[in-house]
Design an enzyme around this catalytic site. Structure first.
Site, PDB file in Angstrom:
ATOM      1  N   TYR A 123       0.808  -1.220   0.000  1.00 19.80           N
ATOM      2  CA  TYR A 123       0.000   0.000   0.000  1.00 19.80           C
ATOM      3  C   TYR A 123       0.841   1.271   0.000  1.00 19.80           C
ATOM      4  O   TYR A 123       0.297   2.367  -0.043  1.00 19.80           O
ATOM      5  CB  TYR A 123      -0.895   0.031   1.250  1.00 19.80           C
ATOM      6  CG  TYR A 123      -2.303  -0.430   1.016  1.00 19.80           C
ATOM      7  CD1 TYR A 123      -2.581  -1.764   0.759  1.00 19.80           C
ATOM      8  CD2 TYR A 123      -3.372   0.461   1.070  1.00 19.80           C
ATOM      9  CE1 TYR A 123      -3.874  -2.193   0.561  1.00 19.80           C
ATOM     10  CE2 TYR A 123      -4.668   0.038   0.863  1.00 19.80           C
ATOM     11  CZ  TYR A 123      -4.919  -1.287   0.615  1.00 19.80           C
ATOM     12  OH  TYR A 123      -6.193  -1.699   0.418  1.00 19.80           O
ATOM     13  N   ASP A 223      -3.384 -17.252   4.519  1.00 21.70           N
ATOM     14  CA  ASP A 223      -4.386 -18.063   3.808  1.00 21.70           C
ATOM     15  C   ASP A 223      -5.049 -19.048   4.759  1.00 21.70           C
ATOM     16  O   ASP A 223      -6.269 -19.241   4.749  1.00 21.70           O
ATOM     17  CB  ASP A 223      -3.782 -18.768   2.579  1.00 21.70           C
ATOM     18  CG  ASP A 223      -2.391 -19.317   2.810  1.00 21.70           C
ATOM     19  OD1 ASP A 223      -1.779 -18.974   3.838  1.00 21.70           O
ATOM     20  OD2 ASP A 223      -1.903 -20.095   1.973  1.00 21.70           O
ATOM     21  N   ASP A 247      -6.277  -5.261   5.104  1.00 23.34           N
ATOM     22  CA  ASP A 247      -7.382  -4.726   4.321  1.00 23.34           C
ATOM     23  C   ASP A 247      -8.344  -5.849   3.932  1.00 23.34           C
ATOM     24  O   ASP A 247      -9.565  -5.753   4.118  1.00 23.34           O
ATOM     25  CB  ASP A 247      -6.807  -4.056   3.067  1.00 23.34           C
ATOM     26  CG  ASP A 247      -7.880  -3.396   2.231  1.00 23.34           C
ATOM     27  OD1 ASP A 247      -8.845  -2.881   2.808  1.00 23.34           O
ATOM     28  OD2 ASP A 247      -7.758  -3.418   0.992  1.00 23.34           O
TER      29      ASP A 247
END
Ligand code: NAD
Length: 361
Positions: A123, A223, A247
């Protein structure tokens, strides 16, 4: 009287921030709102996406409430939300996710807090467009020093992680866990693949965890976390994550909680804090008196807690929870189907919450 900066945002932003203000007014908290703009509304008003006046207002008042702001996808200007967090160094994004009775959550007992690093990682905005001299030069340089080669003509985004940013977000997560009597902090990473960036994050997590002997510390690969959150979210308490995973997992946790309509958020820095819902500007519902105001109202509730207005924050939270539990004055997203004829609008749901607040004062 406390002055607070208010950014109404665009899309559904003005409707949901109006709802939060109505609730705070009903609580009788002495706040003067200083309205400032960012994104498209700021361009219309003063020709700039992020006016200096907006940054100055938040720096001066130290606290802001914000509605969502649209970001064009793929092209156009970079996210003003990300720019605000970076400009004001709001390095910690805090997003609680818990079970609300009468809402859409399928997870009774859910009660966790996401702490997302807000300033670095993919980001950070260090990106190079394909087939530009800078990008081609960078690829040539990388291919000269790295065993792994980058295919010529690729676009590149850089994932920077500094010890400084890792330390301050991880310490923030443990300090918050201590203050809120939380039992466990989990470090979420992909250090098996990104050995140097996520590897550094995990290494620093283990170092800092040693300073907090009374709080359990563990780590999970991102994950695997997603699968476990869907199967057994109750096993998690405080999660600390790098920016991008934070996010994505925030929206997953908003889903566990019952949808974006109820998920609040806070962006915290050393001196400044900005409160906003997890959801975006939902343009298709803008101006339609349709969406759920609760995510922004609960963001304002986090703001009241931050301001030390704990009693008022509690009244506000209880009013919201009571309206959702009664299932009478709730918006479409809290109904069994999207076309349920008993759904009310943003204003009607806000009015019901305001009535509960007034009844408990
Ligand atoms: P979104 O959150 O705006 O909307 C996705 C869907 O979620 C909506 O279509 C709606 O069905 C539902 N939804 C969202 N808020 C709701 C509410 N309060 N009540 C009921 N349902 C609600 O996500 P998006 O469509 O991906 O993004 C739209 C714009 O918002 C984009 O430009 C995006 O960049 C921006 N955005 C801004 C922020 C922010 O300002 N912090 C955050 C996320 C997205």
């Amino acid at each position: 009287m406390k002055k607070i900066s208010l950014i109404p945002g665009d899309g559904i932003g003005p409707e949901v921030t109006d709802a939060a203000i109505a609730c705070i007014d009903a609580l009788g908290v002495d706040i003067e709102w200083e309205v400032v703009y960012a994104g498209e509304p700021a361009v219309e008003k003063c020709g700039k996406l992020l006016p200096q006046e907006t940054l100055d207002s938040i720096r001066k008042n130290k606290v802001a409430l914000k509605g969502p702001i649209t970001t064009p996808i793929g092209s156009g200007f970079r996210s003003i939300n990300v720019a605000l967090r970076q400009e004001l160094d709001l390095y910690a994004c805090v997003r609680p996710s818990w079970y609300i009775e009468g809402g859409n959550s399928k997870y009774p007992g859910l009660d966790l807090i996401i702490v997302r690093e807000n300033s670095e990682d993919l980001y950070a905005g260090v990106e190079f467009q394909e087939h530009t001299p800078k990008c081609d030069g960078l690829i040539e340089y990388i291919n000269g020093i790295s065993e792994k080669k980058v295919r010529p003509g690729s676009a590149i985004s850089i994932k920077p992680f500094s010890r400084f940013a890792c330390e301050r977000i991880i310490r923030f997560a443990f300090e918050m866990a201590k203050k809120e009597n939380r039992r466990k902090v989990s470090c979420i990473h992909k250090a098996n693949i990104m050995k140097y960036t996520d590897g550094l994050f995990l290494k620093i997590f283990r170092e800092i965890a040693a300073d907090y002997a009374s709080i359990e510390a563990n780590d999970t690969i991102v994950d695997n976390l997603c699968m476990q959150l869907v199967m057994r979210p109750h096993e998690f308490d405080v999660l600390v994550l790098p920016n991008l995973y934070g996010d994505i997992v925030s929206d997953l946790c908003a889903g566990l909680m019952g949808g974006l309509g109820v998920a609040p958020g806070a962006n915290i820095g050393e001196e400044t804090a900005l409160f906003e819902p997890v959801h975006g500007a939902a343009p298709k519902y803008a101006g339609k008196n349709k969406v759920n105001p609760v995510a922004t109202i609960l963001s304002a509730q986090l703001m009241l807690k931050y301001l030390g207005e704990d009693k008022k924050a509690k009244i506000l939270e209880e009013a919201v929870l009571a309206v959702i539990k009664e299932k009478k004055y709730t918006t479409y997203d809290l109904k069994p189907t999207r076309t349920d004829p008993t759904a009310v609008g943003t204003k009607e749901m806000t009015k019901a919450i305001v009535s509960k607040i007034k009844a408990s004062l």
